[in-house]
Design an enzyme around this catalytic site. Structure first.
Site, PDB file in Angstrom:
ATOM      1  NE  ARG A 220     -10.494  -5.575   0.329  1.00  0.00           N
ATOM      2  CZ  ARG A 220      -9.735  -4.538   0.714  1.00  0.00           C
ATOM      3  NH1 ARG A 220     -10.295  -3.442   1.150  1.00  0.00           N
ATOM      4  NH2 ARG A 220      -8.416  -4.588   0.600  1.00  0.00           N
TER       5      ARG A 220
ATOM      6  CB  CYS B 210     -14.214   1.049  -0.367  1.00  0.00           C
ATOM      7  SG  CYS B 210     -13.814   2.791  -0.214  1.00  0.00           S
TER       8      CYS B 210
ATOM      9  CG  HIS C 273      -8.363  -0.155  -3.091  1.00  0.00           C
ATOM     10  ND1 HIS C 273      -7.585  -1.226  -2.697  1.00  0.00           N
ATOM     11  CD2 HIS C 273      -9.069   0.215  -1.974  1.00  0.00           C
ATOM     12  CE1 HIS C 273      -7.804  -1.483  -1.412  1.00  0.00           C
ATOM     13  NE2 HIS C 273      -8.696  -0.630  -0.957  1.00  0.00           N
TER      14      HIS C 273
ATOM     15  CD  GLN D 159     -12.923  -1.933  -1.165  1.00  0.00           C
ATOM     16  OE1 GLN D 159     -12.126  -1.836  -0.253  1.00  0.00           O
ATOM     17  NE2 GLN D 159     -14.145  -2.407  -0.984  1.00  0.00           N
TER      18      GLN D 159
ATOM     19  NE  ARG E 128      -3.926   0.511   1.848  1.00  0.00           N
ATOM     20  CZ  ARG E 128      -5.176   0.597   2.318  1.00  0.00           C
ATOM     21  NH1 ARG E 128      -5.458   1.431   3.296  1.00  0.00           N
ATOM     22  NH2 ARG E 128      -6.134  -0.147   1.807  1.00  0.00           N
TER      23      ARG E 128
ATOM     24  CG  ASP F 118     -13.695   6.079  -1.412  1.00  0.00           C
ATOM     25  OD1 ASP F 118     -13.649   5.980  -0.169  1.00  0.00           O
ATOM     26  OD2 ASP F 118     -12.675   6.061  -2.124  1.00  0.00           O
TER      27      ASP F 118
HETATM   28  N1   CP Z   1     -11.396  -0.333   2.181  1.00  0.00           N
HETATM   29  C1   CP Z   1     -10.123  -0.358   2.629  1.00  0.00           C
HETATM   30  O1   CP Z   1      -9.170  -0.619   1.870  1.00  0.00           O
HETATM   31  O2   CP Z   1     -10.006  -0.096   3.947  1.00  0.00           O
HETATM   32  P1   CP Z   1      -8.635   0.171   4.736  1.00  0.00           P
HETATM   33  O3   CP Z   1      -8.090   1.458   4.207  1.00  0.00           O
HETATM   34  O4   CP Z   1      -9.009   0.230   6.178  1.00  0.00           O
HETATM   35  O5   CP Z   1      -7.695  -0.960   4.429  1.00  0.00           O
HETATM   36  N1  NVA Z   2     -10.097   6.523  -1.693  1.00  0.00           N
HETATM   37  C1  NVA Z   2      -9.729   6.111  -0.363  1.00  0.00           C
HETATM   38  C2  NVA Z   2      -9.943   4.646  -0.194  1.00  0.00           C
HETATM   39  C3  NVA Z   2      -9.668   4.104   1.180  1.00  0.00           C
HETATM   40  C4  NVA Z   2      -9.860   2.638   1.255  1.00  0.00           C
HETATM   41  C5  NVA Z   2      -8.297   6.496  -0.086  1.00  0.00           C
HETATM   42  O1  NVA Z   2      -7.447   6.320  -0.972  1.00  0.00           O
HETATM   43  O2  NVA Z   2      -8.008   6.991   1.014  1.00  0.00           O
END
Ligand code: CP
Ligand code: NVA
Length: 307
Positions: free
Chosen positions: A293, A265, A131, A134, A104, A225
């Site tokens: 997930r 999400c 993502h 997701q 990440r 989101d």
């Molecule tokens: N939806 C998602 O990826 O959540 P987190 O950022 O908590 O991993």
């Molecule tokens: N769009 C959000 C998704 C979090 C899971 C972000 O990137 O923070």
């Protein structure tokens, strides 16, 4: 699954996605009966997280444990990838220890570079751009709820961000029309859309709107989101004003189908992109979506790491 890595939904063929969903269903049913398939005994997943996470971190770690393996959580303060040592060296050394890596990070190119030099599979656990895990879990959830993708209308309300891009890509792969309402300046870009059109063999599967109500009309799925993704905190005030009307609330729900499912999400910002009564209400499937997930990632790990 033929690909070594999962950096983008674009890496997957339609049959890869079908295989992931098939294995997910098997693993989920098995798990719900009280069993887990220990197909990754002795295997280790290195999990690089340069941003916060609850769902992704916990679901991948639990997935490894349930499959008989082990996961190591590596924050930026642990390994300082790209600063303490090059991504190239980090990728090659980690590959000597672990059987797979999730990352990440901010820039999609960081994940790409890691995958280029890693000899083990690399899974994108979110970048600013995409993502994919997701989106796989979301479409798996939609299939569970409606039993089919045929003629399903999916509408995303809000920022043309990482989550929206991965959803657009997977919808294009699965021949599903994806409708997205965003304020001017925050839409999916024409460059991105033309890449997706290529992915879907020239079909125009993405439909952009400025008006959320127009986009939400007769939708089977309403998805949203955060207005402010990780890394955009300095734009908070401006974004709150710009996105003010891009909220899933009772008024918007009225234009969708009576059996509409509401998705997010998570993490949600209650009172901003979604109201309490909607996220807590009968149309919301956000916690089923979050649960999936785990099952989808177990399938991904089984398919990618056992090779
Ligand atoms: N939806 C998602 O990826 O959540 P987190 O950022 O908590 O991993
Ligand atoms: N769009 C959000 C998704 C979090 C899971 C972000 O990137 O923070």
């Amino acid at each position: 699954m033929k690909c070594k890595d999962l950096l983008s939904i674009a890496d997957l063929s339609v049959s890869d996605i079908e295989e992931i969903f098939h294995v997910t269903k098997e693993l989920k049913e098995w798990h719900n009966k009280g069993y887990d398939e220990k197909c990754l005994t002795g295997k280790t997943l290195g999990m690089i997280f340069e941003k916060s996470s609850m769902r992704t971190r916990v679901s991948f770690e639990v997935a490894m444990v349930q499959l008989g393996g082990h996961a190591i959580y590596l924050t930026q303060s642990d390994i300082n990838l790209g600063k303490r040592e090059s991504i190239k060296d980090g990728a090659q050394v980690l590959s000597r220890y672990v059987n797979g890596i999730t990352i990440r990070t901010y820039n999609q190119d960081t994940a790409k570079e890691l995958a280029r030099y890693a000899t083990v599979p690399v899974i994108n656990a979110l970048t600013d751009y995409l993502h994919p895990c997701q989106a796989l879990s979301d479409l798996y959830t939609i299939k569970e709820k409606f039993n089919t993708f045929k003629d399903i209308k999916i509408t995303f309300i809000g920022d043309g961000n990482n989550v929206a891009r991965s959803l657009a890509q997977i919808c294009a792969k699965l021949d599903i029309h994806f409708h997205v309402a965003s304020p001017p300046g925050y839409e999916l870009t024409p460059e991105f859309i033309s890449e997706v059109v290529k992915m879907s063999g020239g079909k125009e599967m993405i439909h952009r709107y400025e008006d959320p109500k127009e986009a939400a009309k007769d939708a089977h799925v309403l998805y949203t989101d955060t207005w402010i993704s990780m890394g955009q905190e300095s734009e908070t005030e401006k974004r709150k004003q710009t996105f003010h009307d891009y909220q899933i609330n009772n008024k918007l729900l009225r234009v969708a189908r009576a059996d509409v499912k509401v998705m997010h999400c998570l993490p949600a910002h209650r009172g901003e992109e979604i109201t309490d009564e909607i996220i807590d209400g009968p149309h919301s499937v956000v916690y089923d979506q979050a649960e999936n997930r785990l099952h989808v990632e177990k399938a991904l790990l089984k398919l990618l790491l056992r090779k």
